[in-house]
Write a protein that holds these residues in place. Structure first.
Motif, PDB file in Angstrom:
ATOM      1  N   ALA A  67     -29.519 -46.221   6.534  1.00 40.55           N
ATOM      2  CA  ALA A  67     -29.009 -45.480   5.661  1.00 40.55           C
ATOM      3  C   ALA A  67     -27.696 -45.088   6.248  1.00 40.55           C
ATOM      4  O   ALA A  67     -26.659 -44.616   5.892  1.00 40.55           O
ATOM      5  CB  ALA A  67     -29.908 -44.147   5.549  1.00 40.55           C
ATOM      6  N   ASP A  68     -27.647 -44.861   7.912  1.00 45.16           N
ATOM      7  CA  ASP A  68     -26.531 -44.502   8.478  1.00 45.16           C
ATOM      8  C   ASP A  68     -26.610 -44.836  10.146  1.00 45.16           C
ATOM      9  O   ASP A  68     -27.493 -45.194  10.633  1.00 45.16           O
ATOM     10  CB  ASP A  68     -26.184 -42.980   8.476  1.00 45.16           C
ATOM     11  CG  ASP A  68     -24.768 -42.526   8.830  1.00 45.16           C
ATOM     12  OD1 ASP A  68     -23.839 -43.395   8.751  1.00 45.16           O
ATOM     13  OD2 ASP A  68     -24.587 -41.152   8.775  1.00 45.16           O
ATOM     14  N   VAL A  69     -25.484 -45.108  10.626  1.00 43.90           N
ATOM     15  CA  VAL A  69     -25.322 -45.399  12.083  1.00 43.90           C
ATOM     16  C   VAL A  69     -24.107 -44.466  12.557  1.00 43.90           C
ATOM     17  O   VAL A  69     -23.232 -44.494  11.905  1.00 43.90           O
ATOM     18  CB  VAL A  69     -24.810 -46.853  12.289  1.00 43.90           C
ATOM     19  CG1 VAL A  69     -24.486 -47.038  13.849  1.00 43.90           C
ATOM     20  CG2 VAL A  69     -25.914 -47.833  11.584  1.00 43.90           C
ATOM     21  N   ARG A  70     -24.685 -43.696  13.561  1.00 44.91           N
ATOM     22  CA  ARG A  70     -23.602 -42.662  14.140  1.00 44.91           C
ATOM     23  C   ARG A  70     -23.151 -42.865  15.617  1.00 44.91           C
ATOM     24  O   ARG A  70     -24.041 -43.469  16.274  1.00 44.91           O
ATOM     25  CB  ARG A  70     -24.005 -41.279  13.599  1.00 44.91           C
ATOM     26  CG  ARG A  70     -24.450 -41.061  12.396  1.00 44.91           C
ATOM     27  CD  ARG A  70     -25.086 -39.626  12.289  1.00 44.91           C
ATOM     28  NE  ARG A  70     -25.388 -39.472  10.863  1.00 44.91           N
ATOM     29  CZ  ARG A  70     -26.332 -38.708  10.597  1.00 44.91           C
ATOM     30  NH1 ARG A  70     -26.885 -38.046  11.634  1.00 44.91           N
ATOM     31  NH2 ARG A  70     -26.993 -38.729   9.162  1.00 44.91           N
ATOM     32  N   CYS A  71     -22.221 -42.333  16.022  1.00 42.17           N
ATOM     33  CA  CYS A  71     -21.722 -42.436  17.439  1.00 42.17           C
ATOM     34  C   CYS A  71     -22.689 -41.228  17.920  1.00 42.17           C
ATOM     35  O   CYS A  71     -22.861 -40.282  17.512  1.00 42.17           O
ATOM     36  CB  CYS A  71     -20.319 -41.997  17.460  1.00 42.17           C
ATOM     37  SG  CYS A  71     -19.987 -41.444  19.318  1.00 42.17           S
ATOM     38  N   PRO A  72     -23.423 -41.850  19.186  1.00 41.45           N
ATOM     39  CA  PRO A  72     -24.322 -40.743  19.776  1.00 41.45           C
ATOM     40  C   PRO A  72     -23.679 -39.672  20.684  1.00 41.45           C
ATOM     41  O   PRO A  72     -23.949 -38.730  20.841  1.00 41.45           O
ATOM     42  CB  PRO A  72     -24.794 -41.728  20.861  1.00 41.45           C
ATOM     43  CG  PRO A  72     -24.075 -42.783  21.247  1.00 41.45           C
ATOM     44  CD  PRO A  72     -23.355 -42.936  19.697  1.00 41.45           C
ATOM     45  N   HIS A  73     -22.122 -39.794  20.647  1.00 39.22           N
ATOM     46  CA  HIS A  73     -21.429 -38.734  21.275  1.00 39.22           C
ATOM     47  C   HIS A  73     -20.874 -37.774  20.192  1.00 39.22           C
ATOM     48  O   HIS A  73     -21.072 -36.450  20.538  1.00 39.22           O
ATOM     49  CB  HIS A  73     -20.036 -39.193  22.109  1.00 39.22           C
ATOM     50  CG  HIS A  73     -20.622 -40.450  22.832  1.00 39.22           C
ATOM     51  ND1 HIS A  73     -21.175 -40.153  24.480  1.00 39.22           N
ATOM     52  CD2 HIS A  73     -20.646 -41.640  22.958  1.00 39.22           C
ATOM     53  CE1 HIS A  73     -21.671 -41.290  24.749  1.00 39.22           C
ATOM     54  NE2 HIS A  73     -21.182 -42.233  24.068  1.00 39.22           N
ATOM     55  N   CYS A  74     -20.286 -38.101  19.321  1.00 36.87           N
ATOM     56  CA  CYS A  74     -19.488 -37.318  18.437  1.00 36.87           C
ATOM     57  C   CYS A  74     -20.603 -37.016  16.950  1.00 36.87           C
ATOM     58  O   CYS A  74     -20.113 -36.345  16.130  1.00 36.87           O
ATOM     59  CB  CYS A  74     -18.099 -37.656  18.075  1.00 36.87           C
ATOM     60  SG  CYS A  74     -18.024 -39.159  17.356  1.00 36.87           S
ATOM     61  N   ASN A  75     -21.496 -37.858  16.850  1.00 40.10           N
ATOM     62  CA  ASN A  75     -22.178 -37.844  15.465  1.00 40.10           C
ATOM     63  C   ASN A  75     -21.678 -38.278  14.347  1.00 40.10           C
ATOM     64  O   ASN A  75     -21.984 -37.955  13.293  1.00 40.10           O
ATOM     65  CB  ASN A  75     -23.145 -36.499  15.415  1.00 40.10           C
ATOM     66  CG  ASN A  75     -24.400 -36.916  14.910  1.00 40.10           C
ATOM     67  OD1 ASN A  75     -24.952 -37.679  14.863  1.00 40.10           O
ATOM     68  ND2 ASN A  75     -24.596 -35.890  14.068  1.00 40.10           N
ATOM     69  N   VAL A  76     -20.430 -38.811  14.287  1.00 41.69           N
ATOM     70  CA  VAL A  76     -19.658 -39.236  13.279  1.00 41.69           C
ATOM     71  C   VAL A  76     -20.076 -40.569  12.811  1.00 41.69           C
ATOM     72  O   VAL A  76     -20.503 -41.426  13.636  1.00 41.69           O
ATOM     73  CB  VAL A  76     -18.117 -39.340  13.520  1.00 41.69           C
ATOM     74  CG1 VAL A  76     -17.233 -39.842  12.428  1.00 41.69           C
ATOM     75  CG2 VAL A  76     -17.594 -37.955  13.742  1.00 41.69           C
TER      76      VAL A  76
END
Length: 136
Positions: A67-76
């Motif tokens: 459903a989503d893939v996000r940056c583990p640092h900024c969560n964008v």
């Protein structure tokens, strides 16, 4: 010399396209993922091009689109809303990558665990060729 692509086992230094933080950690590229059930976790993916070694803290079936893939640092979200995989019509993840000390290039790849399709802009492809990279 004509070149057609990066070697299949090339190690990529991976970066978030939003905050620029490195995604590589302990020999893996790390992403915050959300599966179709809404469960969130961490996915650790091989940063070697076309090597599909992955592990996740949440269950993701081989044929499941995330459903989503996000940056583990900024969560964008790293999902590129303008791209769809040409093989299975899945979402695509956009990240920056470099080979050795080369410039950062944008690579977009399918969110489906078993898909090997990725793409980069013609400009980035030309930048790699111009640098005469040993990774070809």
């Amino acid at each position: 010399m004509e070149r057609t692509g990066i070697n299949a086992d090339t190690y990529l230094n991976c970066f978030c396209p939003d905050c620029g933080e490195a995604l590589n950690e302990d020999g893996k590229a790390v992403f915050h993922i959300v599966n179709l059930k809404g469960e969130e976790g961490i996915s650790r993916v091989s940063p070697y091009l076309n090597i599909l070694d992955r592990e996740s803290t949440v269950n993701v079936d081989d044929d499941e689109e995330l459903a989503d893939v996000r940056c583990p640092h900024c969560n964008v979200s790293m999902i590129d809303p303008d791209q769809i995989c040409k093989f299975d019509n899945c979402k695509m993840v956009r990240m920056h990558a470099s080979v050795q000390d080369s410039i950062k290039l944008t690579i977009t790849f399918c969110v489906l665990r078993t898909c090997r399709w990725y793409t980069m802009s013609e400009e980035d492809n030309e930048r790699l060729i111009m640098r005469d990279s040993h990774e070809w």
